[in-house]
Design an enzyme around this catalytic site. Structure first.
Site, PDB file in Angstrom:
ATOM      1  N   THR A  61      39.070   6.962 -84.634  1.00 48.28           N
ATOM      2  CA  THR A  61      38.688   5.445 -84.671  1.00 48.28           C
ATOM      3  C   THR A  61      39.038   5.016 -86.068  1.00 48.28           C
ATOM      4  O   THR A  61      38.925   5.707 -86.930  1.00 48.28           O
ATOM      5  CB  THR A  61      37.195   5.141 -84.323  1.00 48.28           C
ATOM      6  OG1 THR A  61      36.515   5.728 -85.327  1.00 48.28           O
ATOM      7  CG2 THR A  61      37.043   5.929 -82.770  1.00 48.28           C
ATOM      8  N   GLY A  62      39.432   3.586 -86.282  1.00 49.04           N
ATOM      9  CA  GLY A  62      39.667   2.906 -87.410  1.00 49.04           C
ATOM     10  C   GLY A  62      40.963   3.667 -87.798  1.00 49.04           C
ATOM     11  O   GLY A  62      41.177   3.994 -89.066  1.00 49.04           O
ATOM     12  N   GLY A  63      41.788   4.079 -86.953  1.00 47.70           N
ATOM     13  CA  GLY A  63      43.132   4.734 -87.233  1.00 47.70           C
ATOM     14  C   GLY A  63      44.286   3.737 -87.755  1.00 47.70           C
ATOM     15  O   GLY A  63      45.389   4.006 -87.872  1.00 47.70           O
ATOM     16  N   SER A 118      44.540   1.741 -90.475  1.00 49.44           N
ATOM     17  CA  SER A 118      44.535   1.996 -91.876  1.00 49.44           C
ATOM     18  C   SER A 118      43.857   2.903 -92.494  1.00 49.44           C
ATOM     19  O   SER A 118      43.056   3.525 -91.875  1.00 49.44           O
ATOM     20  CB  SER A 118      44.262   0.398 -92.571  1.00 49.44           C
ATOM     21  OG  SER A 118      42.802   0.213 -92.333  1.00 49.44           O
ATOM     22  N   GLY A 119      44.232   3.086 -93.909  1.00 48.34           N
ATOM     23  CA  GLY A 119      43.250   3.984 -94.833  1.00 48.34           C
ATOM     24  C   GLY A 119      43.242   5.354 -94.453  1.00 48.34           C
ATOM     25  O   GLY A 119      44.160   5.791 -93.974  1.00 48.34           O
ATOM     26  N   ILE A 120      42.102   5.797 -94.624  1.00 50.10           N
ATOM     27  CA  ILE A 120      41.926   7.195 -94.390  1.00 50.10           C
ATOM     28  C   ILE A 120      42.157   7.534 -92.698  1.00 50.10           C
ATOM     29  O   ILE A 120      42.671   8.616 -92.554  1.00 50.10           O
ATOM     30  CB  ILE A 120      40.373   7.635 -94.581  1.00 50.10           C
ATOM     31  CG1 ILE A 120      40.316   7.491 -96.102  1.00 50.10           C
ATOM     32  CG2 ILE A 120      40.002   8.867 -94.021  1.00 50.10           C
ATOM     33  CD1 ILE A 120      38.672   7.436 -96.330  1.00 50.10           C
ATOM     34  N   GLY A 121      41.701   6.758 -91.956  1.00 55.51           N
ATOM     35  CA  GLY A 121      41.995   7.016 -90.322  1.00 55.51           C
ATOM     36  C   GLY A 121      43.745   7.065 -90.094  1.00 55.51           C
ATOM     37  O   GLY A 121      44.179   7.987 -89.316  1.00 55.51           O
ATOM     38  N   SER A 130      30.224   9.383 -96.644  1.00 58.17           N
ATOM     39  CA  SER A 130      30.626   8.984 -98.043  1.00 58.17           C
ATOM     40  C   SER A 130      29.616   9.539 -99.006  1.00 58.17           C
ATOM     41  O   SER A 130      28.402   9.898 -98.574  1.00 58.17           O
ATOM     42  CB  SER A 130      30.369   7.384 -98.080  1.00 58.17           C
ATOM     43  OG  SER A 130      30.571   7.056 -99.212  1.00 58.17           O
ATOM     44  N   TYR A 139      24.772   0.387 -96.930  1.00 56.18           N
ATOM     45  CA  TYR A 139      25.918   1.185 -96.634  1.00 56.18           C
ATOM     46  C   TYR A 139      25.711   2.703 -96.806  1.00 56.18           C
ATOM     47  O   TYR A 139      25.754   3.496 -95.944  1.00 56.18           O
ATOM     48  CB  TYR A 139      27.133   0.877 -97.420  1.00 56.18           C
ATOM     49  CG  TYR A 139      28.206   1.715 -97.496  1.00 56.18           C
ATOM     50  CD1 TYR A 139      29.230   1.521 -96.373  1.00 56.18           C
ATOM     51  CD2 TYR A 139      28.598   2.715 -98.360  1.00 56.18           C
ATOM     52  CE1 TYR A 139      30.345   2.459 -96.372  1.00 56.18           C
ATOM     53  CE2 TYR A 139      29.781   3.581 -98.201  1.00 56.18           C
ATOM     54  CZ  TYR A 139      30.456   3.337 -97.225  1.00 56.18           C
ATOM     55  OH  TYR A 139      31.609   3.875 -97.143  1.00 56.18           O
TER      56      TYR A 139
HETATM   57  P1  NAD Z   1      40.145   0.548 -94.169  1.00 43.91           P
HETATM   58  O1  NAD Z   1      39.485  -0.659 -94.168  1.00 43.91           O
HETATM   59  O2  NAD Z   1      41.456   0.949 -94.518  1.00 43.91           O
HETATM   60  O3  NAD Z   1      40.161   1.284 -92.585  1.00 43.91           O
HETATM   61  C1  NAD Z   1      38.863   1.059 -91.769  1.00 43.91           C
HETATM   62  C2  NAD Z   1      39.293   1.068 -90.334  1.00 43.91           C
HETATM   63  O4  NAD Z   1      37.955   0.986 -89.549  1.00 43.91           O
HETATM   64  C3  NAD Z   1      40.034   0.139 -89.920  1.00 43.91           C
HETATM   65  O5  NAD Z   1      41.103   0.778 -89.039  1.00 43.91           O
HETATM   66  C4  NAD Z   1      39.566  -0.898 -89.165  1.00 43.91           C
HETATM   67  O6  NAD Z   1      40.070  -1.605 -88.071  1.00 43.91           O
HETATM   68  C5  NAD Z   1      38.453  -0.099 -88.407  1.00 43.91           C
HETATM   69  N1  NAD Z   1      37.096  -0.798 -88.430  1.00 43.91           N
HETATM   70  C6  NAD Z   1      36.461  -1.516 -89.094  1.00 43.91           C
HETATM   71  N2  NAD Z   1      35.476  -2.183 -88.570  1.00 43.91           N
HETATM   72  C7  NAD Z   1      35.483  -1.765 -87.177  1.00 43.91           C
HETATM   73  C8  NAD Z   1      34.911  -2.253 -86.079  1.00 43.91           C
HETATM   74  N3  NAD Z   1      33.866  -3.041 -86.066  1.00 43.91           N
HETATM   75  N4  NAD Z   1      35.529  -1.932 -84.693  1.00 43.91           N
HETATM   76  C9  NAD Z   1      36.473  -0.894 -84.643  1.00 43.91           C
HETATM   77  N5  NAD Z   1      37.112  -0.764 -85.915  1.00 43.91           N
HETATM   78  C10 NAD Z   1      36.828  -1.146 -86.797  1.00 43.91           C
HETATM   79  O7  NAD Z   1      38.892   1.829 -94.733  1.00 43.91           O
HETATM   80  P2  NAD Z   1      38.936   3.238 -95.399  1.00 43.91           P
HETATM   81  O8  NAD Z   1      38.506   3.293 -96.718  1.00 43.91           O
HETATM   82  O9  NAD Z   1      40.188   3.953 -94.577  1.00 43.91           O
HETATM   83  O10 NAD Z   1      37.730   3.521 -94.466  1.00 43.91           O
HETATM   84  C11 NAD Z   1      37.586   4.377 -93.580  1.00 43.91           C
HETATM   85  C12 NAD Z   1      36.168   4.945 -93.407  1.00 43.91           C
HETATM   86  O11 NAD Z   1      36.130   5.995 -94.690  1.00 43.91           O
HETATM   87  C13 NAD Z   1      35.027   4.092 -93.435  1.00 43.91           C
HETATM   88  O12 NAD Z   1      34.093   4.754 -92.506  1.00 43.91           O
HETATM   89  C14 NAD Z   1      34.459   4.022 -94.576  1.00 43.91           C
HETATM   90  O13 NAD Z   1      33.087   3.964 -94.794  1.00 43.91           O
HETATM   91  C15 NAD Z   1      34.818   5.695 -95.040  1.00 43.91           C
HETATM   92  N6  NAD Z   1      34.906   5.827 -96.686  1.00 43.91           N
HETATM   93  C16 NAD Z   1      36.065   5.351 -97.302  1.00 43.91           C
HETATM   94  C17 NAD Z   1      35.824   5.578 -98.765  1.00 43.91           C
HETATM   95  C18 NAD Z   1      36.836   4.807 -99.803  1.00 43.91           C
HETATM   96  O14 NAD Z   1      36.772   4.881-100.983  1.00 43.91           O
HETATM   97  N7  NAD Z   1      38.025   4.213 -99.066  1.00 43.91           N
HETATM   98  C19 NAD Z   1      35.161   6.509 -99.325  1.00 43.91           C
HETATM   99  C20 NAD Z   1      34.049   6.973 -98.571  1.00 43.91           C
HETATM  100  C21 NAD Z   1      33.962   6.711 -97.280  1.00 43.91           C
END
Ligand code: NAD
Length: 247
Positions: free
Chosen positions: A12-14, A16-19, A137, A150
């Site tokens: 889920t959330g795949g 962009s970013g970490i996903g 996190s 958060y």
């Molecule tokens: P990102 O914004 O690049 O990715 C977030 C993803 O979640 C996206 O695919 C987005 O579409 C999806 N998303 C957000 N809200 C949504 C919703 N309501 N329904 C469905 N999908 C939804 O961010 P990221 O940094 O890759 O974050 C991914 C996870 O890692 C998050 O849970 C974030 O809290 C966690 N995280 C990030 C960091 C960081 O520094 N980037 C650090 C610790 C934890």
């Protein structure tokens, strides 16, 4: 044979970013991957990057009917899944004095309720021996300014990794969490001003024992380890944070 061939995975959330990094690395290893996210354009771009092994399902994790749609689609396409990455989430700074009820409810609806029901709805599809990985996190275990909502949500997920393991271990399904330190995925710029994001990142780097942000492939490798390799590990939160919560 590739390490993950024959494995079906949901991230889920795949989009962009970490996903996306998790999805890309597992698909490169031969897994079939279903990614989810809110933006169709971002999902289409991500699917293109991941390649033929990916399907994309748009939906909001805070909507139970969207999660039902996701479960139906995954069941139709994959039948069963060997790993579930509960990673969708938003980051927002919520200064204690000015946080509104609406902002509080929105953050919890996505990051906490969304994660809980993602696991509930997809659990029936998890095969025996599967791994579930929740993205928490560092904010869940240390105090970070303007992050109380958060952080509390991420602490709730850390707790769920333990309880879900109790619920799912009878089916040999392990539930764990990865706790990333700061990774520059652009998420901060999307949830606050550019200046506030730059300041926040500079503070995190200064605080970090390794004096740098994490890289996406470092987080993805830890997530894959928990899902597939850590076969005697349940209920842990693996810090992938440059040591900031440990040293
Ligand atoms: P990102 O914004 O690049 O990715 C977030 C993803 O979640 C996206 O695919 C987005 O579409 C999806 N998303 C957000 N809200 C949504 C919703 N309501 N329904 C469905 N999908 C939804 O961010 P990221 O940094 O890759 O974050 C991914 C996870 O890692 C998050 O849970 C974030 O809290 C966690 N995280 C990030 C960091 C960081 O520094 N980037 C650090 C610790 C934890």
């Amino acid at each position: 044979m590739s390490k993950y061939s024959g494995k079906n995975v949901v991230v889920t959330g795949g989009s962009s970013g970490i996903g996306l990094a998790i999805a890309q690395s597992l698909a490169a290893g031969g897994a079939r991957v279903a990614i989810t996210g809110r933006s169709q354009a971002a999902l289409d771009a991500a699917r293109e990057r991941i390649g033929a092994n990916a399907i994309a399902v748009r939906g909001d994790v805070s909507s139970l009917s969207d999660l039902d749609t996701l479960a139906d689609r995954v069941k139709a396409e994959f039948g069963t899944i060997e790993a579930l990455f509960v990673n969708a989430g938003v980051t927002a700074l919520t200064p204690f004095e000015s946080t509104t009820e609406q902002a509080y409810d929105k953050l919890f609806a996505i990051n906490v309720k969304g994660a809980f029901f993602t696991v509930q709805k997809l659990a029936p599809l998890l095969s025996r021996g599967a791994g579930v990985v929740l993205t928490t996190s560092v904010a869940g275990v240390v105090g970070i300014k303007d992050s109380s909502v958060y952080a509390a949500g991420k602490a709730a997920l850390r707790s769920m990794a333990r309880s879900f393991s109790r619920e799912l271990l009878p089916r040999e399904i392990r539930v764990n969490a990865i706790s990333p330190g700061p990774v520059d995925t652009g998420v901060l710029e999307r949830s606050m001003s550019k200046e506030a994001a730059a300041e926040f990142i500079a503070e995190r780097v200064a605080d970090n024992p390794m004096k740098r942000l994490g890289a996406l492939d470092e987080i993805a490798a830890a997530a894959a380890f928990l899902a597939f390799d850590a076969t005697y590990t349940a209920g842990v939160e693996l810090a992938v944070d440059g040591g900031v919560t440990q040293l």
